[in-house]
Design a protein around this motif. Structure first.
Motif, mmCIF file in Angstrom:
data_model
loop_
_atom_site.group_PDB
_atom_site.id
_atom_site.type_symbol
_atom_site.label_atom_id
_atom_site.label_comp_id
_atom_site.label_asym_id
_atom_site.label_seq_id
_atom_site.Cartn_x
_atom_site.Cartn_y
_atom_site.Cartn_z
ATOM 1 N N HIS A 1 -40.401 6.026 -56.333
ATOM 2 C CA HIS A 1 -41.410 5.832 -55.366
ATOM 3 C C HIS A 1 -41.422 4.420 -55.583
ATOM 4 C CE1 HIS A 1 -45.962 4.500 -54.732
ATOM 5 N NE2 HIS A 1 -45.978 3.483 -55.454
ATOM 6 N N GLU A 2 -40.922 3.967 -56.303
ATOM 7 C CA GLU A 2 -40.504 2.255 -57.071
ATOM 8 C C GLU A 2 -39.509 1.687 -56.284
ATOM 9 O OE1 GLU A 2 -39.829 2.104 -61.349
ATOM 10 O OE2 GLU A 2 -41.222 1.730 -62.201
ATOM 11 N N ALA A 3 -38.449 2.803 -55.765
ATOM 12 C CA ALA A 3 -37.199 2.831 -54.910
ATOM 13 C C ALA A 3 -37.591 2.445 -53.832
ATOM 14 C CB ALA A 3 -36.058 3.682 -55.191
ATOM 15 N N GLN A 4 -39.037 3.595 -53.015
ATOM 16 C CA GLN A 4 -38.645 2.738 -52.290
ATOM 17 C C GLN A 4 -40.147 1.860 -51.515
ATOM 18 O OE1 GLN A 4 -38.471 4.748 -49.313
ATOM 19 N NE2 GLN A 4 -38.506 7.086 -50.171
ATOM 20 N N ALA A 5 -40.428 0.497 -52.500
ATOM 21 C CA ALA A 5 -41.358 -0.005 -52.181
ATOM 22 C C ALA A 5 -41.005 -1.024 -50.887
ATOM 23 C CB ALA A 5 -41.294 -0.950 -53.491
ATOM 24 N N GLY A 6 -39.613 -1.759 -51.016
ATOM 25 C CA GLY A 6 -39.255 -2.212 -50.012
ATOM 26 C C GLY A 6 -39.638 -1.523 -48.483
ATOM 27 N N ALA A 7 -38.394 -0.149 -48.611
ATOM 28 C CA ALA A 7 -38.957 0.208 -47.286
ATOM 29 C C ALA A 7 -40.421 -0.003 -47.180
ATOM 30 C CB ALA A 7 -38.165 2.007 -46.844
ATOM 31 N N HIS A 8 -41.334 0.525 -47.944
ATOM 32 C CA HIS A 8 -42.652 0.795 -47.371
ATOM 33 C C HIS A 8 -43.078 -1.068 -47.378
ATOM 34 C CE1 HIS A 8 -47.187 1.951 -48.104
ATOM 35 N NE2 HIS A 8 -46.873 0.606 -48.264
ATOM 36 N N ALA A 9 -42.932 -1.764 -47.631
ATOM 37 C CA ALA A 9 -43.337 -3.206 -47.064
ATOM 38 C C ALA A 9 -42.445 -3.817 -45.770
ATOM 39 C CB ALA A 9 -42.609 -3.980 -48.702
ATOM 40 N N LEU A 10 -41.832 -3.326 -45.469
ATOM 41 C CA LEU A 10 -41.404 -3.710 -44.315
ATOM 42 C C LEU A 10 -41.794 -2.563 -43.078
ATOM 43 C CD1 LEU A 10 -36.958 -3.045 -44.255
ATOM 44 C CD2 LEU A 10 -39.224 -5.361 -43.760
ATOM 45 N N GLN A 11 -42.332 -1.542 -43.497
ATOM 46 C CA GLN A 11 -43.070 -0.826 -42.340
ATOM 47 C C GLN A 11 -44.812 -1.850 -42.675
ATOM 48 O OE1 GLN A 11 -41.732 1.103 -40.445
ATOM 49 N NE2 GLN A 11 -43.752 1.409 -39.307
ATOM 50 N N THR A 12 -45.026 -1.882 -43.496
ATOM 51 C CA THR A 12 -46.414 -2.276 -43.448
ATOM 52 C C THR A 12 -45.761 -3.112 -42.494
ATOM 53 O OG1 THR A 12 -47.353 -1.190 -45.592
ATOM 54 C CG2 THR A 12 -48.446 -3.189 -44.702
ATOM 55 N N MET A 13 -45.043 -4.196 -42.906
ATOM 56 C CA MET A 13 -45.032 -5.537 -41.789
ATOM 57 C C MET A 13 -45.290 -5.481 -40.593
ATOM 58 S SD MET A 13 -42.182 -8.903 -42.293
ATOM 59 C CE MET A 13 -41.829 -9.740 -41.272
ATOM 60 N N ALA A 14 -43.911 -3.936 -40.800
ATOM 61 C CA ALA A 14 -43.866 -3.658 -39.160
ATOM 62 C C ALA A 14 -45.581 -3.274 -38.223
ATOM 63 C CB ALA A 14 -42.896 -2.744 -38.991
ATOM 64 N N ASP A 15 -46.154 -2.967 -38.972
ATOM 65 C CA ASP A 15 -46.934 -2.079 -38.512
ATOM 66 C C ASP A 15 -48.144 -3.505 -37.826
ATOM 67 O OD1 ASP A 15 -46.162 -0.119 -38.576
ATOM 68 O OD2 ASP A 15 -47.202 0.341 -40.646
ATOM 69 N N GLY A 16 -47.905 -5.002 -38.147
ATOM 70 C CA GLY A 16 -48.456 -6.032 -38.152
ATOM 71 C C GLY A 16 -48.453 -6.930 -37.249
ATOM 72 N N LEU A 17 -47.083 -6.803 -36.930
ATOM 73 C CA LEU A 17 -46.601 -7.489 -35.712
ATOM 74 C C LEU A 17 -46.815 -7.400 -34.565
ATOM 75 C CD1 LEU A 17 -42.863 -7.291 -37.259
ATOM 76 C CD2 LEU A 17 -44.411 -9.732 -36.865
ATOM 77 N N PRO A 18 -47.615 -6.576 -34.232
ATOM 78 C CA PRO A 18 -48.349 -6.244 -32.842
ATOM 79 C C PRO A 18 -49.610 -6.918 -32.679
ATOM 80 C CG PRO A 18 -47.314 -4.071 -33.076
ATOM 81 C CD PRO A 18 -46.971 -4.793 -34.166
ATOM 82 N N ALA A 19 -50.079 -7.129 -34.045
ATOM 83 C CA ALA A 19 -51.605 -7.826 -34.452
ATOM 84 C C ALA A 19 -51.549 -9.203 -33.732
ATOM 85 C CB ALA A 19 -52.586 -6.811 -35.373
ATOM 86 N N LEU A 20 -50.096 -9.676 -35.307
ATOM 87 C CA LEU A 20 -49.273 -11.044 -34.580
ATOM 88 C C LEU A 20 -49.787 -12.076 -33.775
ATOM 89 C CD1 LEU A 20 -48.284 -11.057 -38.534
ATOM 90 C CD2 LEU A 20 -50.159 -12.041 -37.828
ATOM 91 N N GLY A 21 -48.468 -11.209 -32.488
ATOM 92 C CA GLY A 21 -48.706 -10.817 -31.310
ATOM 93 C C GLY A 21 -49.759 -11.493 -30.276
ATOM 94 N N ILE A 22 -50.069 -10.365 -30.653
ATOM 95 C CA ILE A 22 -51.991 -10.654 -30.094
ATOM 96 C C ILE A 22 -52.820 -12.031 -30.540
ATOM 97 C CG2 ILE A 22 -54.050 -9.116 -29.242
ATOM 98 C CD1 ILE A 22 -52.509 -7.000 -29.999
ATOM 99 N N VAL A 23 -52.629 -12.155 -31.431
ATOM 100 C CA VAL A 23 -53.064 -13.087 -32.005
ATOM 101 C C VAL A 23 -53.026 -14.338 -31.209
ATOM 102 C CG1 VAL A 23 -53.048 -15.283 -33.916
ATOM 103 C CG2 VAL A 23 -53.954 -12.791 -34.378
ATOM 104 N N ALA A 24 -50.988 -14.847 -31.344
ATOM 105 C CA ALA A 24 -50.318 -15.661 -30.312
ATOM 106 C C ALA A 24 -50.100 -15.648 -28.802
ATOM 107 C CB ALA A 24 -48.803 -15.616 -30.580
ATOM 108 N N ALA A 25 -50.724 -14.308 -28.742
ATOM 109 C CA ALA A 25 -50.786 -14.532 -27.337
ATOM 110 C C ALA A 25 -52.204 -15.389 -27.217
ATOM 111 C CB ALA A 25 -50.876 -13.101 -26.369
#
Length: 289
Positions: free
Chosen positions: A158-182
């Motif tokens: 669980h602790e070793a997966q923290a980095g991958a989970h954080a990256l995936q969360t970031m990926a999930d948020g990028l399209p919404a941030l793209g809409i903000v920029a648009a």
């Protein structure tokens, strides 16, 4: 290597198709610095807000793993089985007293010192020694020990997966941030509504670059990085599961060679040594250093 080829292919296919279809890179290149600042900059800021320092460090270290691949290779699995063979063989033939000096101070143990790669992994060494220590304390119920090992493995994974989970969360948020920029680009465009159509067209095109970049970065870059990192962490986790398989098999009263063969069967196919290779290695391995 394949990751680098994939990145080159990603940019080549996406922007190559755009150019071949008659698209002009000037619009993208003009807006790129500002849109990247809004989207990627905001994504990194949100990443820092939502994660602890240890998770951030683990994520940054994970990028190296993405390109380097799995930590444990075929030779490491052979070394692990050889180490476990010598420990379990010593325990069976000499008793727990002969084993105590090795598990209490593994850094000074002649058995452990033969495997420097494994010695560098503190969790692997602690996992082996703590489990064997439980056995020397007359806790010989295989189910109790297996349950205790499961909890340790689950916590570590669980602790070793923290980095991958954080990256995936970031990926999930990028399209919404793209809409903000648009949307910011549209607001800018509406503030210049009196400009001629060719100017407004360029401004709207620049705003849409934000939406494009958000989706492109999420599904073309950050998301695949997160998936690859998760795959590597899962693959490396198999190394520790081998320790559990061998020691539990030993607790069930199997001979050292049988316990090792049970562990060998759980090694991922790409790194699994053959029966003959393992037998030759174990034949030349002393039961006690």
């Amino acid at each position: 290597m394949f990751q680098i080829i994939g990145i080159v292919l990603l940019f080549g296919m996406v922007f190559g198709s755009y150019i071949l279809a008659g698209g002009k890179m000037e619009v993208i290149l003009h807006s790129l610095p500002y849109e990247l600042m809004a989207i990627l900059g905001a994504g990194v800021a949100a990443f820092m807000i939502g994660n602890s320092v240890s998770t951030i460090k683990a994520t940054l270290g994970g990028f190296g793993k993405v390109f380097a691949g799995n930590k444990w290779k075929k030779k490491d699995y052979v070394d692990l089985l050889s180490l476990l063979f010598q420990l379990t063989k010593t325990m069976k033939s000499k008793g727990v007293i002969a084993l105590e000096s090795h598990i209490e101070k593994p850094a000074e143990s002649a058995i452990f010192q033969k495997y420097p790669r494994i010695m560098k992994d503190h969790f692997a060494i602690d996992f082996i020694c703590d489990t064997l220590r439980m056995m020397t304390m007359n806790l010989e119920d295989p189910h109790q020990i297996e349950d205790a090992m499961d909890k340790q493995l689950e916590k570590h994974h669980h602790e070793a997966q923290a980095g991958a989970h954080a990256l995936q969360t970031m990926a999930d948020g990028l399209p919404a941030l793209g809409i903000v920029a648009a949307v910011l680009g549209v607001i800018k465009t509406m503030g210049s509504i009196t400009e001629p159509p060719e100017v407004l067209g360029g401004m709207i095109g620049g705003a849409l670059v934000g939406t494009f970049l958000g989706v492109f970065l999420a599904y073309g870059m950050v998301g695949p990085f997160a998936a690859r990192l998760k795959e590597i962490v899962d693959g490396d986790h198999a190394f520790y599961k081998i320790i559990q398989s061998v020691l539990v098999a030993h607790l069930h009263g199997n001979a050292a060679q049988i316990s090792i063969e049970i562990g060998r069967g759980d090694i991922p196919s790409g790194a699994q040594p053959s029966f003959a290779e393992m037998e030759e290695t174990l034949t030349n391995a002393p039961a006690e250093a």
